[in-house]
Design an enzyme around this catalytic site. Structure first.
Site, PDB file in Angstrom:
ATOM      1  N   TYR A  25      -1.959  -0.581  10.103  1.00  0.00           N
ATOM      2  CA  TYR A  25      -2.221  -1.087   8.740  1.00  0.00           C
ATOM      3  C   TYR A  25      -0.947  -0.979   7.895  1.00  0.00           C
ATOM      4  O   TYR A  25      -0.506  -1.947   7.275  1.00  0.00           O
ATOM      5  CB  TYR A  25      -3.362  -0.285   8.106  1.00  0.00           C
ATOM      6  N   SER A  73       0.834  -1.212   0.000  1.00  0.00           N
ATOM      7  CA  SER A  73       0.000   0.000   0.000  1.00  0.00           C
ATOM      8  C   SER A  73       0.861   1.250   0.000  1.00  0.00           C
ATOM      9  O   SER A  73       1.975   1.245   0.545  1.00  0.00           O
ATOM     10  CB  SER A  73      -0.866  -0.005   1.261  1.00  0.00           C
TER      11      SER A  73
HETATM   12  N1  LIG Z   1      -8.419  -0.037  -2.692  1.00  0.00           N
HETATM   13  C1  LIG Z   1      -7.368   0.716  -2.380  1.00  0.00           C
HETATM   14  O1  LIG Z   1      -7.351   1.938  -2.583  1.00  0.00           O
HETATM   15  C2  LIG Z   1      -6.122   0.081  -1.801  1.00  0.00           C
HETATM   16  C3  LIG Z   1      -5.022   0.913  -1.532  1.00  0.00           C
HETATM   17  C4  LIG Z   1      -3.875   0.350  -0.990  1.00  0.00           C
HETATM   18  C5  LIG Z   1      -3.811  -1.015  -0.758  1.00  0.00           C
HETATM   19  N2  LIG Z   1      -4.892  -1.810  -1.014  1.00  0.00           N
HETATM   20  C6  LIG Z   1      -4.790  -3.240  -0.736  1.00  0.00           C
HETATM   21  O2  LIG Z   1      -5.235  -3.965  -1.866  1.00  0.00           O
HETATM   22  C7  LIG Z   1      -5.886  -5.169  -1.464  1.00  0.00           C
HETATM   23  C8  LIG Z   1      -7.281  -5.230  -2.066  1.00  0.00           C
HETATM   24  O3  LIG Z   1      -7.998  -4.063  -1.655  1.00  0.00           O
HETATM   25  P1  LIG Z   1      -9.531  -3.846  -1.956  1.00  0.00           P
HETATM   26  O4  LIG Z   1      -9.733  -2.391  -2.082  1.00  0.00           O
HETATM   27  O5  LIG Z   1      -9.967  -4.762  -3.029  1.00  0.00           O
HETATM   28  O6  LIG Z   1     -10.134  -4.292  -0.554  1.00  0.00           O
HETATM   29  P2  LIG Z   1     -11.446  -5.152  -0.201  1.00  0.00           P
HETATM   30  O7  LIG Z   1     -11.639  -5.031   1.258  1.00  0.00           O
HETATM   31  O8  LIG Z   1     -12.559  -4.770  -1.112  1.00  0.00           O
HETATM   32  O9  LIG Z   1     -10.984  -6.623  -0.565  1.00  0.00           O
HETATM   33  C9  LIG Z   1     -10.326  -7.477   0.327  1.00  0.00           C
HETATM   34  C10 LIG Z   1     -11.107  -8.780   0.386  1.00  0.00           C
HETATM   35  O10 LIG Z   1     -10.372  -9.667   1.231  1.00  0.00           O
HETATM   36  C11 LIG Z   1     -11.284 -10.354   2.059  1.00  0.00           C
HETATM   37  N3  LIG Z   1     -10.566 -10.710   3.291  1.00  0.00           N
HETATM   38  C12 LIG Z   1     -10.142  -9.870   4.278  1.00  0.00           C
HETATM   39  N4  LIG Z   1      -9.534 -10.575   5.241  1.00  0.00           N
HETATM   40  C13 LIG Z   1      -9.574 -11.880   4.856  1.00  0.00           C
HETATM   41  C14 LIG Z   1      -9.118 -13.093   5.432  1.00  0.00           C
HETATM   42  N5  LIG Z   1      -8.512 -13.103   6.635  1.00  0.00           N
HETATM   43  N6  LIG Z   1      -9.337 -14.263   4.763  1.00  0.00           N
HETATM   44  C15 LIG Z   1      -9.958 -14.258   3.566  1.00  0.00           C
HETATM   45  N7  LIG Z   1     -10.420 -13.139   2.975  1.00  0.00           N
HETATM   46  C16 LIG Z   1     -10.222 -11.982   3.608  1.00  0.00           C
HETATM   47  C17 LIG Z   1     -12.424  -9.395   2.317  1.00  0.00           C
HETATM   48  O11 LIG Z   1     -13.649 -10.081   2.612  1.00  0.00           O
HETATM   49  C18 LIG Z   1     -12.507  -8.628   0.997  1.00  0.00           C
HETATM   50  O12 LIG Z   1     -13.485  -9.173   0.122  1.00  0.00           O
HETATM   51  C19 LIG Z   1      -5.866  -5.150   0.058  1.00  0.00           C
HETATM   52  O13 LIG Z   1      -4.767  -5.909   0.470  1.00  0.00           O
HETATM   53  C20 LIG Z   1      -5.658  -3.700   0.410  1.00  0.00           C
HETATM   54  O14 LIG Z   1      -5.022  -3.561   1.654  1.00  0.00           O
HETATM   55  C21 LIG Z   1      -6.043  -1.276  -1.542  1.00  0.00           C
END
Ligand SMILES: NC(=O)c1ccc[n+]([C@@H]2O[C@H](COP(=O)([O-])OP(=O)(O)OC[C@H]3O[C@@H](n4cnc5c(N)ncnc54)[C@H](O)[C@@H]3O)[C@@H](O)[C@H]2O)c1
Length: 336
Positions: free
Chosen positions: A152, A127
């Site tokens: 985080y 991230s």
């Molecule tokens: N969207 C953003 O702007 C952004 C920015 C920086 C980093 N990220 C990272 O990118 C990745 C995807 O982000 P996103 O926006 O799609 O988030 P999101 O929350 O929509 O997707 C994450 C998914 O992982 C699942 N999950 C969480 N913990 C879990 C576990 N212990 N076991 C199984 N499933 C689990 C959740 O149910 C969810 O559906 C994440 O790792 C997030 O930290 C996202």
């Protein structure tokens, strides 16, 4: 190719799975469907993926060691893309243990699966928040990231370190992607653009922190997916010539690489809000508040490295991207 995509019911995971399915790949999707935000939205994303017969879904928790082991043992996976995580900066002040379970324990389980099943490439979500207290812009993967300002961010930085250890020990090619504020249709309800839209439509005031003095490198979901797909052809390779006396943080002698994946065009939060108001057709009531703990004032990605390796170039303007989002929102929540 057979891909294991964790967090497949999530925002980025679903969009990436859809694209790879359309290209004829087989996807093993994994998600625990937790209730951090609207579970129905996660289920609706999954329904779209389940329309394709090459999609197999496992509902399980990454922190469940045995269940993750069984999944790896059953499926003959080539490439793992780990997107499942407890996301969100502010929530990590409220519920720190959720971050340890999903992002640290869960990530070790993924690394162990990669180790024992000869995975050809592990791509995982880091991230932009790892840049923490850094103020040198744009954020570069060649700068140190040793000053996280939320748990985080600390777990994401830890993932990068853990990945390096496994690349070194077991020769697993690992690529960490530092995402910069991803937005778009079927996005995350906990993110500001989504909750702003809900509040603007309800006539409720939106909370604007640091009096709106914020810059974000908003990146449209299709651009992010394009960047990840491009990287599939570029697993990092071991580099015996790596300069260990002056080691850059983003690469290694081991098959290990870190990239920023962002828009490289930060915009002011107030301009972003104005564009959102334009597409919704309503002016927001605004409540200006001071900076929140754990938050950062600006994010701006240096993406030269990713561009050089893959030709990645984000093409979606904020105007187009927010229009796509608002159109989807209106249809999904029957607002028009
Ligand atoms: N969207 C953003 O702007 C952004 C920015 C920086 C980093 N990220 C990272 O990118 C990745 C995807 O982000 P996103 O926006 O799609 O988030 P999101 O929350 O929509 O997707 C994450 C998914 O992982 C699942 N999950 C969480 N913990 C879990 C576990 N212990 N076991 C199984 N499933 C689990 C959740 O149910 C969810 O559906 C994440 O790792 C997030 O930290 C996202």
């Amino acid at each position: 190719m057979i891909f294991l995509i964790t967090g497949a019911a999530g925002f980025i995971g679903m969009s990436l799975s859809k694209r790879l399915l359309e290209e004829g790949n087989k996807i093993i999707g994994l998600d625990n469907l937790n209730d951090y935000y609207d579970v129905q939205l996660k289920k609706d994303r999954l329904e779209i993926l389940k329309e394709n017969e090459n999609f197999t879904f496992y509902q399980l928790d990454l922190a469940d060691r045995q269940a993750v082991e069984d999944c790896f043992a059953k499926e003959n996976v080539d490439v793992v893309i780990n997107l499942a995580a407890q996301a969100g900066v502010r929530y990590s002040l409220k519920n720190p243990h959720a971050y340890v379970d999903s992002n640290l324990v869960g990530f070790v389980n993924i690394l162990e699966g990669c180790r024992h099943h000869k995975i050809k490439h592990l791509i995982y979500a880091s991230s932009s928040s790892v840049y923490g207290a850094n103020t040198k812009m744009p954020f570069s993967t060649n700068d140190g990231v040793n000053h996280p300002v939320s748990l985080y961010a600390a777990t994401k930085k830890s993932n990068e370190l853990m990945a390096h250890a496994y690349s070194h020990l077991y020769d697993i090619p690992t690529t960490g992607l530092r995402f910069f504020t991803v937005y778009g249709p079927m996005g995350r309800p906990d993110m500001a653009y989504f909750s702003f839209t809900k509040k603007i439509l309800a006539g409720e005031p939106i909370k604007i922190f640091n009096n709106g003095e914020m810059m974000r490198d908003f990146t449209y979901i299709d651009d992010i997916v394009d960047g990840i797909v491009r990287l599939l052809d570029h697993p990092p390779k071991a580099n015996p010539e790596f300069d260990r006396e002056n080691p850059i943080p983003s690469a290694s002698y081991a098959p290990y690489k870190i990239y920023n994946i962002g828009n490289n065009q930060p915009i002011k939060l107030m301009d972003f809000i104005e564009t959102l108001e334009k597409h919704i057709g309503i002016e927001a009531k605004k409540e200006f508040l001071p900076m929140q703990a754990g938050d950062v004032k600006a994010t701006y990605a240096d993406i030269d490295d990713l561009q050089q390796t893959t030709g990645f170039k984000p093409t979606t303007t904020i105007d187009d991207g927010l229009k796509q989002f608002v159109d989807w929102y209106m249809e999904y929540y029957h607002k028009n």
